[in-house]
Design a protein around this motif. Structure first.
Motif, short mmCIF file in Angstrom:
data_model
loop_
_atom_site.label_atom_id
_atom_site.label_comp_id
_atom_site.label_asym_id
_atom_site.label_seq_id
_atom_site.Cartn_x
_atom_site.Cartn_y
_atom_site.Cartn_z
N THR A 30 13.43 5.90 -6.91
CA THR A 30 14.06 4.97 -5.98
C THR A 30 13.30 3.65 -5.94
OG1 THR A 30 14.90 6.80 -4.64
CG2 THR A 30 14.76 4.65 -3.57
N LEU A 31 11.98 3.72 -5.89
CA LEU A 31 11.16 2.51 -5.87
C LEU A 31 11.27 1.73 -7.17
CD1 LEU A 31 8.99 0.70 -4.58
CD2 LEU A 31 7.29 2.25 -5.54
N VAL A 32 11.10 2.40 -8.28
CA VAL A 32 11.12 1.71 -9.58
C VAL A 32 12.52 1.16 -9.86
CG1 VAL A 32 10.81 2.01 -12.08
CG2 VAL A 32 9.17 3.02 -10.49
N PHE A 33 13.56 1.89 -9.49
CA PHE A 33 14.92 1.41 -9.68
C PHE A 33 15.15 0.12 -8.88
CE2 PHE A 33 19.42 1.17 -8.55
CZ PHE A 33 20.01 1.23 -9.80
N VAL B 234 1.80 6.93 -6.87
CA VAL B 234 0.71 7.86 -7.20
C VAL B 234 0.99 9.28 -6.70
CG1 VAL B 234 -1.73 8.36 -6.79
CG2 VAL B 234 -1.01 6.03 -7.30
N GLU B 235 1.61 9.43 -5.53
CA GLU B 235 1.74 10.75 -4.90
C GLU B 235 3.16 11.19 -4.63
OE1 GLU B 235 -0.49 10.55 -1.26
OE2 GLU B 235 -2.24 9.72 -2.26
N GLY B 236 4.12 10.29 -4.73
CA GLY B 236 5.49 10.62 -4.34
C GLY B 236 6.19 11.56 -5.31
N GLN C 34 0.84 -1.21 0.00
CA GLN C 34 0.00 0.00 0.00
C GLN C 34 0.87 1.25 0.00
OE1 GLN C 34 -3.26 0.07 -0.61
NE2 GLN C 34 -2.99 -2.14 -0.84
N MET C 35 1.98 1.21 0.74
CA MET C 35 2.90 2.34 0.76
C MET C 35 3.54 2.53 -0.63
SD MET C 35 6.49 2.88 2.80
CE MET C 35 7.26 1.68 1.75
N MET C 36 3.90 1.42 -1.28
CA MET C 36 4.49 1.50 -2.61
C MET C 36 3.51 2.15 -3.60
SD MET C 36 6.40 -2.22 -2.63
CE MET C 36 6.99 -2.16 -4.30
N LYS C 37 2.25 1.78 -3.50
CA LYS C 37 1.23 2.39 -4.37
C LYS C 37 1.14 3.89 -4.14
CE LYS C 37 -2.77 0.30 -4.92
NZ LYS C 37 -3.96 -0.55 -4.70
N ARG C 38 1.17 4.30 -2.88
CA ARG C 38 1.11 5.74 -2.57
C ARG C 38 2.32 6.48 -3.12
NH1 ARG C 38 -1.12 7.88 2.86
NH2 ARG C 38 -1.03 9.73 1.57
N GLU D 192 15.75 16.03 -7.52
CA GLU D 192 15.01 15.22 -8.50
C GLU D 192 15.82 15.20 -9.79
OE1 GLU D 192 10.94 16.58 -8.69
OE2 GLU D 192 10.48 15.64 -6.78
N TRP D 193 16.71 14.24 -9.86
CA TRP D 193 17.66 14.17 -10.96
C TRP D 193 17.12 13.38 -12.15
CZ3 TRP D 193 21.67 17.26 -10.13
CH2 TRP D 193 21.98 17.59 -8.82
N HIS D 194 16.07 12.63 -11.95
CA HIS D 194 15.57 11.73 -13.00
C HIS D 194 14.23 12.25 -13.53
CE1 HIS D 194 18.66 8.89 -11.88
NE2 HIS D 194 18.37 9.19 -10.62
N SER D 195 14.11 12.26 -14.85
CA SER D 195 12.85 12.66 -15.48
C SER D 195 11.90 11.46 -15.50
CB SER D 195 13.12 13.13 -16.91
OG SER D 195 13.53 12.03 -17.72
N TRP D 196 10.64 11.75 -15.76
CA TRP D 196 9.67 10.66 -15.90
C TRP D 196 10.07 9.74 -17.05
CZ3 TRP D 196 7.19 9.68 -11.82
CH2 TRP D 196 6.66 10.68 -11.01
N ARG D 197 10.64 10.30 -18.11
CA ARG D 197 11.06 9.47 -19.25
C ARG D 197 12.17 8.50 -18.83
NH1 ARG D 197 9.67 10.74 -24.26
NH2 ARG D 197 9.80 12.97 -23.88
#
Length: 147
Positions: free
Chosen positions: A41-44, A32-34, A25-29, A86-91
């Motif tokens: 960090t999570l996706v990496f 969505v909101e982080g 649930q924390m990962m989802k938040r 925030e060194w990383h873009s969404w791309r």
């Protein structure tokens, strides 16, 4: 307070299930909101298979949520904010998300539906406006596996 641990008792995955539900649930938040840094960090970590407990359906849901978030404001795809760390873009994050999909798709026991969901997500990452080069590269391999 001292915790007494029984060294003879072996921990099972079912013992961790209650924790996993909260963590998920924390990962989802976060997705969505982080901030971009938190999402990165999570996706990496997921792309490097550092979160071994994550089920295929959960990872698929997280990447789908990430894609939906990116698509809500595609003009921000290449934005970074070094002053906010925030060194990383969404791309660039989408490239790691493609890696997550690759790990999921290579798991033994993946259902055909899950494999097709992986293909759909990779296709969304590879298509405009996201246009992830990593997703484009990986989609070819997954397409061959599905057929």
């Amino acid at each position: 307070m001292h915790w007494i641990v029984n060294p003879k008792k072996e921990m099972k995955m079912s013992d961790l299930l209650i924790w996993w539900q909260s963590i998920y649930q924390m990962m989802k938040r976060v997705v969505v909101e982080g901030s971009r840094q938190e999402v990165y960090t999570l996706v990496f970590a997921m792309s490097r298979n550092k979160i071994e407990m994550i089920k295929s359906k959960d990872a698929i849901e997280l990447i789908d949520l990430l894609i939906q978030r990116i698509l809500t404001n595609p003009s921000d795809l290449d934005v970074t904010a070094p002053k906010k760390n925030e060194w990383h873009s969404w791309r660039s994050i989408s490239g790691d998300a493609a890696g997550v999909i690759q790990h999921i798709a290579s798991r033994p026991g993946l259902t055909r539906v899950e494999r097709e969901q992986c293909y759909v997500l990779l296709n969304m990452l590879a298509s405009q406006p996201i246009h992830s080069a990593e997703a484009e590269r990986l989609i070819i391999h997954l397409q061959v596996d599905i057929e």
